[in-house]
Design an enzyme around this catalytic site. Structure first.
Site, PDB file in Angstrom:
ATOM      1  N   ARG A  64       0.862  -1.181   0.000  1.00 13.91           N
ATOM      2  CA  ARG A  64       0.000   0.000   0.000  1.00 13.91           C
ATOM      3  C   ARG A  64       0.900   1.233   0.000  1.00 13.91           C
ATOM      4  O   ARG A  64       1.720   1.415   0.910  1.00 13.91           O
ATOM      5  CB  ARG A  64      -0.917  -0.011   1.220  1.00 13.91           C
ATOM      6  CG  ARG A  64      -1.810  -1.245   1.280  1.00 13.91           C
ATOM      7  CD  ARG A  64      -2.636  -1.273   2.558  1.00 13.91           C
ATOM      8  NE  ARG A  64      -3.601  -0.186   2.598  1.00 13.91           N
ATOM      9  CZ  ARG A  64      -4.827  -0.274   2.087  1.00 13.91           C
ATOM     10  NH1 ARG A  64      -5.223  -1.371   1.487  1.00 13.91           N
ATOM     11  NH2 ARG A  64      -5.661   0.745   2.185  1.00 13.91           N
ATOM     12  N   CYS A  71      -5.474  15.912   2.277  1.00 16.30           N
ATOM     13  CA  CYS A  71      -6.808  15.368   2.040  1.00 16.30           C
ATOM     14  C   CYS A  71      -7.785  16.526   1.918  1.00 16.30           C
ATOM     15  O   CYS A  71      -7.607  17.569   2.550  1.00 16.30           O
ATOM     16  CB  CYS A  71      -7.226  14.435   3.173  1.00 16.30           C
ATOM     17  SG  CYS A  71      -8.786  13.572   2.845  1.00 16.30           S
ATOM     18  N   CYS A  75     -12.218  13.906   8.083  1.00 20.75           N
ATOM     19  CA  CYS A  75     -12.956  12.888   8.848  1.00 20.75           C
ATOM     20  C   CYS A  75     -12.411  12.803  10.267  1.00 20.75           C
ATOM     21  O   CYS A  75     -11.206  12.668  10.483  1.00 20.75           O
ATOM     22  CB  CYS A  75     -12.844  11.538   8.159  1.00 20.75           C
ATOM     23  SG  CYS A  75     -13.464  11.550   6.459  1.00 20.75           S
ATOM     24  N   ARG A 114      -1.764  -0.926  -3.949  1.00 21.43           N
ATOM     25  CA  ARG A 114      -2.926  -0.053  -3.730  1.00 21.43           C
ATOM     26  C   ARG A 114      -2.419   1.340  -3.384  1.00 21.43           C
ATOM     27  O   ARG A 114      -1.555   1.507  -2.522  1.00 21.43           O
ATOM     28  CB  ARG A 114      -3.824  -0.584  -2.614  1.00 21.43           C
ATOM     29  CG  ARG A 114      -5.018   0.348  -2.302  1.00 21.43           C
ATOM     30  CD  ARG A 114      -6.068  -0.343  -1.460  1.00 21.43           C
ATOM     31  NE  ARG A 114      -6.692  -1.415  -2.200  1.00 21.43           N
ATOM     32  CZ  ARG A 114      -7.695  -1.263  -3.055  1.00 21.43           C
ATOM     33  NH1 ARG A 114      -8.183  -0.038  -3.272  1.00 21.43           N
ATOM     34  NH2 ARG A 114      -8.206  -2.277  -3.681  1.00 21.43           N
ATOM     35  N   LYS A 209     -15.564  -1.534  -4.371  1.00 19.93           N
ATOM     36  CA  LYS A 209     -15.954  -1.809  -2.986  1.00 19.93           C
ATOM     37  C   LYS A 209     -16.270  -0.504  -2.274  1.00 19.93           C
ATOM     38  O   LYS A 209     -15.652   0.528  -2.551  1.00 19.93           O
ATOM     39  CB  LYS A 209     -14.842  -2.565  -2.244  1.00 19.93           C
ATOM     40  CG  LYS A 209     -14.547  -3.938  -2.840  1.00 19.93           C
ATOM     41  CD  LYS A 209     -13.384  -4.623  -2.132  1.00 19.93           C
ATOM     42  CE  LYS A 209     -13.098  -5.987  -2.751  1.00 19.93           C
ATOM     43  NZ  LYS A 209     -11.943  -6.670  -2.095  1.00 19.93           N
ATOM     44  N   CYS A 306      -4.185 -11.730  12.293  1.00 20.87           N
ATOM     45  CA  CYS A 306      -2.874 -11.297  11.814  1.00 20.87           C
ATOM     46  C   CYS A 306      -2.052 -12.414  11.198  1.00 20.87           C
ATOM     47  O   CYS A 306      -1.069 -12.151  10.506  1.00 20.87           O
ATOM     48  CB  CYS A 306      -2.082 -10.670  12.963  1.00 20.87           C
ATOM     49  SG  CYS A 306      -2.897  -9.249  13.714  1.00 20.87           S
ATOM     50  N   CYS A 309      -1.576 -12.015   7.507  1.00 27.55           N
ATOM     51  CA  CYS A 309      -1.359 -10.669   6.985  1.00 27.55           C
ATOM     52  C   CYS A 309      -0.254 -10.674   5.932  1.00 27.55           C
ATOM     53  O   CYS A 309       0.840 -11.199   6.160  1.00 27.55           O
ATOM     54  CB  CYS A 309      -0.988  -9.708   8.116  1.00 27.55           C
ATOM     55  SG  CYS A 309      -0.677  -8.024   7.554  1.00 27.55           S
ATOM     56  N   CYS A 323       3.270  -2.782  10.073  1.00 29.39           N
ATOM     57  CA  CYS A 323       1.976  -3.019  10.712  1.00 29.39           C
ATOM     58  C   CYS A 323       1.328  -1.681  10.992  1.00 29.39           C
ATOM     59  O   CYS A 323       1.978  -0.753  11.484  1.00 29.39           O
ATOM     60  CB  CYS A 323       2.126  -3.817  12.012  1.00 29.39           C
ATOM     61  SG  CYS A 323       0.563  -4.064  12.907  1.00 29.39           S
ATOM     62  N   ASP A 572     -15.344  37.267  28.444  1.00 27.24           N
ATOM     63  CA  ASP A 572     -13.973  36.781  28.579  1.00 27.24           C
ATOM     64  C   ASP A 572     -13.032  37.905  29.026  1.00 27.24           C
ATOM     65  O   ASP A 572     -12.143  37.680  29.857  1.00 27.24           O
ATOM     66  CB  ASP A 572     -13.498  36.211  27.238  1.00 27.24           C
ATOM     67  CG  ASP A 572     -12.071  35.711  27.309  1.00 27.24           C
ATOM     68  OD1 ASP A 572     -11.811  34.764  28.082  1.00 27.24           O
ATOM     69  OD2 ASP A 572     -11.209  36.261  26.598  1.00 27.24           O
TER      70      ASP A 572
END
Length: 603
Positions: A64, A71, A75, A114, A209, A306, A309, A323, A572
């Site tokens: 990957r 971005c 999110c 990917r 997907k 795992c 993997c 990982c 304030d």
């Protein structure tokens, strides 16, 4: 940012799963055996480099590659609310460096790549990168996938596919446009749906997907709605457990185990059956008879797997990460820029792979203080933001309870002629929605609002210059040190007015022509429960805000925001001398012009 980088797990349903689910079907077993035989045949023809085999004999044939830390969404489960500091541009891998490392990995045994981010579609030259990766097929590369939020994908997808893209994962956590803005802190729901339609109609894509991160109390009520998408769409909807990363305030109570989701779906579709999985696939797939698509579960937290993997990760700044939940990284970028050979790079990769643990820590033991936020997958320390982050549109931390949603609405209306009063920001389905103003005329509009903050005489004297008696008091000196109260409050009110659509979720962004704010000290004999002196005088500061624009909707909310922020700023500024005695009240619209409902003046 694509939350779907975690691909090291399996779903094992309840031991008392209903027999009709047929978890261990003969078909599944035969398919897995056939896949293993095919892979063994390929391995025999093309030797696998020991550099990609760890100490537990796991072969890593899936890479990957993060192309950027940037971005176009925010999110909350991926990016901390305070934002992140991006790596300097010079630290990001160049196109040539990406291709060099990809070539090295493919020649060593990687068959699947990917592309991720950040959001990979914001990387300049993405089409060229895909094309150059596609040229690695003679070395053994079989597929080029991409995980994207889909915001800008529909305009470019055809070009990506023509250059070699074969698999697409689209991230969409809600079918509700309002919740989309809550979860991503950005608009764009319609654009993602257009990208989904474009992907499903693309003959060049082998697989599409949909990745859905399920969070209790936020979007778990939509699970069955997502399942319905598979009825007539050739898509795999994959439900992903909420995972912990730096800054996303992960809580076990917000994580719904995949087995619970499967139970829920099974009650609605009792004929659901297990579907064959690809070897090393992270999702356990299920099929509803009669549905074109399928569903899957990625249970990273409740039931990781795992042992099979096969994934390695290359971060945008050139670190190899073996990982997702391990903070340890090795910089391939630095070694490349020192001029080392491919053989030396392969040795370095091998040492990193050999350090991979048998399995990651349990959900409550994962270290999120040293592992970087998801958006930066690979950084070793959380960093403060150089980017402007939006205010969090949240309640109870960051989750918005579904039962609270119908009570959220946008604008007060002066119209009194409706025979059937209703909340304009609640749709026919009972869910919050923005008012569609597309058909309205553009007119000149204005709104005036006012409010008061009641203060004790001592604070009144301080800001009006009648405070000689208190000049030596430490609290008064502290209050003075903040600057002129009226000037600061006026500036804050104007700034707050311009940020109204960022603060109120369903407000339309408007082009404001003018904001005028005044603050006036007052004292009179009022019968209110506010601080008063021995003569019964009540002291206050009145804030008045007037906003004008030309647009399709009014500016009442902008005027109210200006007044509210102005009064809060006064509070304030004076809290050192009157923090326990001040009260704010009487915030209201006093005048408006323009719009279908006509002019209004409060008498």
């Amino acid at each position: 940012m694509n939350y779907q980088r975690a691909r090291c797990i399996r779903l094992i349903p309840h031991s008392n799963r209903h027999v009709s689910l047929r978890y261990h079907s003969q078909r599944t077993i035969k398919t897995a055996e056939k896949a293993k035989a095919q892979i063994a045949h390929i391995d025999a023809q093309r030797p696998f480099s020991p550099a990609l085999v760890d100490s537990f004999q796991r072969k890593h044939d899936y890479l990957r590659i993060s192309l950027t830390e940037r971005c176009n969404l925010r999110c909350f489960y991926c990016m901390p609310s305070e934002g992140v500091e991006l790596s300097p541009a010079g630290h990001i891998l160049t196109d040539d460096e990406v291709i060099r490392l990809a070539t090295l990995f493919v020649s060593s045994g990687v068959t699947k790549i990917r592309l991720t981010g950040g959001e990979p579609t914001v990387r300049r030259g993405l089409e060229s990168i895909i094309r150059r990766l596609n040229e690695l097929r003679p070395l053994g590369l079989e597929s080029i996938g991409m995980t994207t939020n889909g915001l800008a994908l529909h305009r470019r997808l055809n070009s990506y596919v023509e250059n070699g893209l074969t698999h697409l994962n689209l991230s969409l956590d809600t079918l509700d446009p309002f919740k989309f803005e809550i979860m991503t802190r950005r608009p764009g729901h319609d654009a993602v749906l257009r990208s989904l339609d474009a992907a499903l109609s693309s003959p060049g894509l082998r697989s599409v997907k949909l990745n859905v991160v399920v969070i209790k109390g936020l979007n778990d009520s939509e699970v069955l709605d997502f399942v319905k998408l598979t009825a007539n769409k050739n898509i795999s909807v994959r439900f992903i457990e909420f995972m912990p990363f730096t800054g996303n305030k992960w809580d076990k109570a917000k994580m719904i185990p995949s087995s619970q989701l499967l139970d829920q779906i099974s009650r609605r579709y009792p004929s659901i059956i297990r579907a064959p999985d690809e070897l090393n696939d992270t999702a356990r797939s299920w099929k509803i008879p009669g549905h074109v698509g399928s569903i899957g579960f990625i249970s990273s937290m409740s039931d990781h797997f795992c042992s099979s993997c096969n994934r390695l990760r290359l971060t945008a700044d050139g670190q190899i990460k073996v990982c997702l939940f391990d903070a340890k990284e090795v910089s391939l970028r630095d070694e490349m820029r020192r001029g080392v050979s491919d053989a030396n790079l392969r040795d370095l990769i091998g040492r990193a792979v050999q350090g991979k643990q048998e399995k990651h820590a349990g959900m409550e033991d994962i270290n999120v203080t040293t592992n970087r936020p998801m958006i930066l997958i690979g950084d070793t320390q959380p960093r403060m933001s150089r980017m402007r982050s939006l205010p969090r549109l949240t309640t109870r931390g960051f989750l918005l309870d579904d039962q609270m949603l119908p009570h959220i609405h946008r604008r007060w209306s002066s119209s009194s002629g409706q025979s059937d009063p209703r909340l304009t920001h609640i749709g026919s389905d009972g869910r919050p929605c923005m008012v569609d103003v597309g058909s309205k005329d553009i007119t000149k509009r204005s709104a005036t609002a006012s409010g008061r903050i009641y203060i004790p005489k001592s604070a009144y004297d301080l800001i009006t210059g009648s405070d000689d008696a208190y000049g030596a008091d430490e609290a008064f000196q502290k209050a003075r040190s903040k600057g002129d109260v009226f000037t600061v409050a006026q500036l804050a009110a104007i700034m707050g007015c311009k940020r109204t659509p960022d603060l109120i979720p369903l407000c339309h962004p408007l082009q404001i022509f003018n904001v005028s704010v005044t603050l006036t000290p007052e004292h009179d004999m009022r019968q209110v429960s506010s601080p008063s002196d021995q003569n019964g005088l009540v002291y206050s500061i009145k804030c008045t805000g007037m906003v004008t624009c030309e647009g399709k909707t009014g500016v009442e909310m902008e005027a109210l925001t200006a007044v509210s922020v102005g009064l809060l700023t006064v509070w304030d500024m004076l809290k050192a001398v009157a923090g326990k005695e001040m009260t704010i009240g009487e915030v209201m619209v006093t005048h408006k012009t323009g719009g279908k409902s006509g002019d209004f003046t409060r008498l």
